[in-house]
Every structure is written in structure tokens, then in C-alpha cells.
Scaffold this active site. Sequence first.
Site, PDB file in Angstrom:
ATOM      1  N   SER A   1       0.782  -1.237   0.000  1.00 44.83           N
ATOM      2  CA  SER A   1       0.000   0.000   0.000  1.00 44.83           C
ATOM      3  C   SER A   1       0.815   1.290   0.000  1.00 44.83           C
ATOM      4  CB  SER A   1      -0.960   0.017   1.200  1.00 44.83           C
ATOM      5  OG  SER A   1      -0.245   0.071   2.411  1.00 44.83           O
TER       6      SER A   1
ATOM      7  N   LYS B   1      -6.009   4.514   8.359  1.00 45.19           N
ATOM      8  CA  LYS B   1      -4.901   5.289   7.792  1.00 45.19           C
ATOM      9  C   LYS B   1      -5.194   6.788   7.804  1.00 45.19           C
ATOM     10  CE  LYS B   1      -2.825   1.642   5.068  1.00 45.19           C
ATOM     11  NZ  LYS B   1      -2.241   1.238   3.781  1.00 45.19           N
TER      12      LYS B   1
END
Length: 364
Positions: free
Chosen positions: A257, A302
Amino acid sequence: MPRRTATMLASTLMLIALLCAGVFIPVPYSEMSPGPTVNTLGDHDGEPVLQISGRKTYPADGHLNMTTVRVTSADYKMNLVEAVYGWLAHDSKVVPHDTLYPDGKTEQQSTQENAEEFSQSQESAKVAALKELGIPVKSWVIVSTVVKGSPAQGRLHAGDVIKAVDGTAVKQPADVAKLVTRHQPGEKVDFTIVPAKDQAAAEKKNTTATTTQDVTITTTTSDDSGKKRAIVGISAGTDHTFPFTIDIKLADVGGPSAGLMFALGIYDKLTPGDLTGGKFVAGTGTIDDNGKVGPIGGIEMKTVGARDKGAQYFLTPAENCAAAAKDTPSGLTLVKVNTIEDALGALKDIRTGKSSDLPKCTTK
């Protein structure tokens, strides 16, 4: 004993029993929470995250932070109290254990898989950044893995360069499966390869490997959940040679990611000026060799982690936008991106004060 006292005592004992049961009863869930965020333009554990040699670089003092998610381990047994607390907490998320560790995946298997994905994401980030800068990168298709017990075991090896299948030139990894599945199980398929050791020797001398071998393998029938087809038991990938050295120094991080933020960090270091204009930009997203940005897991965690560190803008994969927009941390602007070009365009708007032009995430 008065009835009221007895009732209160019984209720108290029942509550204690329920709390004890909640502590000791395991539930099939795992927890996700915000992990560390690291500035790809800065240092980590005393050394630069991005180290480039053999090419002119430029000072990059802004913030282009990659973000992570912390998860409970595969063998951690969550209890009912912890699950309830996680469901109620804003900065954590409780999900079914099988979501993070499908098919009984062990902690060791998950760590290995994450390490491999992280390594591949670094390579793709380098390629995407250099392609965007117009810097040529040499690429070729390789044997990425060989399945144990498959027809290819002992015949093909990880790192072998696949030049052709049945005489047809291979240009990208998907070509290999396409050409193999033209056969019926039990038929023979011919691979033209450069052995991994010869390729490594050529790279060391900065030359092109010219030695090829023909390898014939008898196909077998696939045993996965998909349509039955001919296979030989390999997965194909891409390897690259870069015109200068790019090292990414970041330990204890796994998964794909961070690809987008690594690519942007490399681009920033190889170009004059500051991509962010002094703004604190964080983000996430996988990236492929062509600069396409893909979705990731744990987007809500996140964004929380990024905002807690001071991020003002968050570059968000388009496919994660709806989920992220449902609970956006106050003060954080979610910016929708599909490609590295989108991200660079958004950064231009951010540094020039045109935030109203940004493609923002919505819940739709």
C-alpha cells in the site's frame, strides 16, 4: 437478608460473572488500528527513506507520508470485552479474523506474503516514477515463483527470464498464462528462457544475456476454484534494470500500500522544487508499473493516523474514496486519485493554493 439487598447482591454477582465470561470467552475477530506514518522524503531510524545515487537529486523538505495499519497477530485470541471496546472506539476497527488471515494463514505466512508484496511495490514505485519522468527502464518477464510438486519444479526456476512460449514472444506476465492455457491438460508447452544465473551474470557486467534454453513441460490440470485449465505451476512477474540506484530503506513494514507515496517521493527527489509547497500531504495506494493506483485495506485507520500526525491532505485511491469519506477526520481533505498523474496534478493544486480544484472524495 432483606429482599432488596439480596437482589442487589445477585445482580452484582451476575455482572461480575458476565465480565469474567467476557474476558475469558474468545471471539473470532481481529483488530485494526492506526499504525506509524513515515515521511518518504525524510529519515527513518537515522537514515533517509529514499536513497538515490548515480543521478542528480534535489532537496525535498516537504511531507509525503506513507501510512500503515497495525493489526493483531494471527494467533492472538481476542476476547468479547476487547471486541466490544474495539467496536465502540473511534480509532480502531474490529473485523472477522478470516478477513485478515484467510484460509487459516499463519503469522509467518502472512509476514512472508507482506514482505514479498512490499518488495514488489518498491519496484513498481521506481518504475512508475521514472516512466513519469521519461527516464527509460529496462524490463523483462521472469518466473516469479514455482509451485512445489508442479510440472515446472526442477525445470524452471525463480528468476529465469521467459523470452517466449511456444515460439511466441512474451511481452508481459499475463502473456504467459494466456499462452499456456491454449493447451489442454497433458499437452506439452515449450518455454524459451534465459536461466537466472546467466541473467544475473549479464546484469553484473551491465550487458544483455544472449544464452537461451528451450524447456518443454507437460501441463497438468488446475486445482483451484476457478475454471479448469492447463497449468505448469509457475507465476510470472516482471524484473527491471534501472539506469541508477534507488534504495528504499524502511524496515518492519509490509504489504503493497505504500507504492504511490514511494513513487511520489522518488519523483520529488529527482525534480527541482517542492511537490507539496510546504503542505503536509499523506496518502496510500498500490501502484503498478504504469502508474495505476489501486485500493488498499484499512483506509479508515490510515486517515486517522495521518491526521493525528498533522496531515492536511490525504491522497486516496478512487476505489477507497466512498469508505474513507464516511468518517473523515476533522481538518483532513481527502483527494481522489486513479493514477500517479492524478496525484501529481493534485499536488500542483495544493502547492499553488487551488484546493477548490481538487477532486475530493465523496460517499457516493
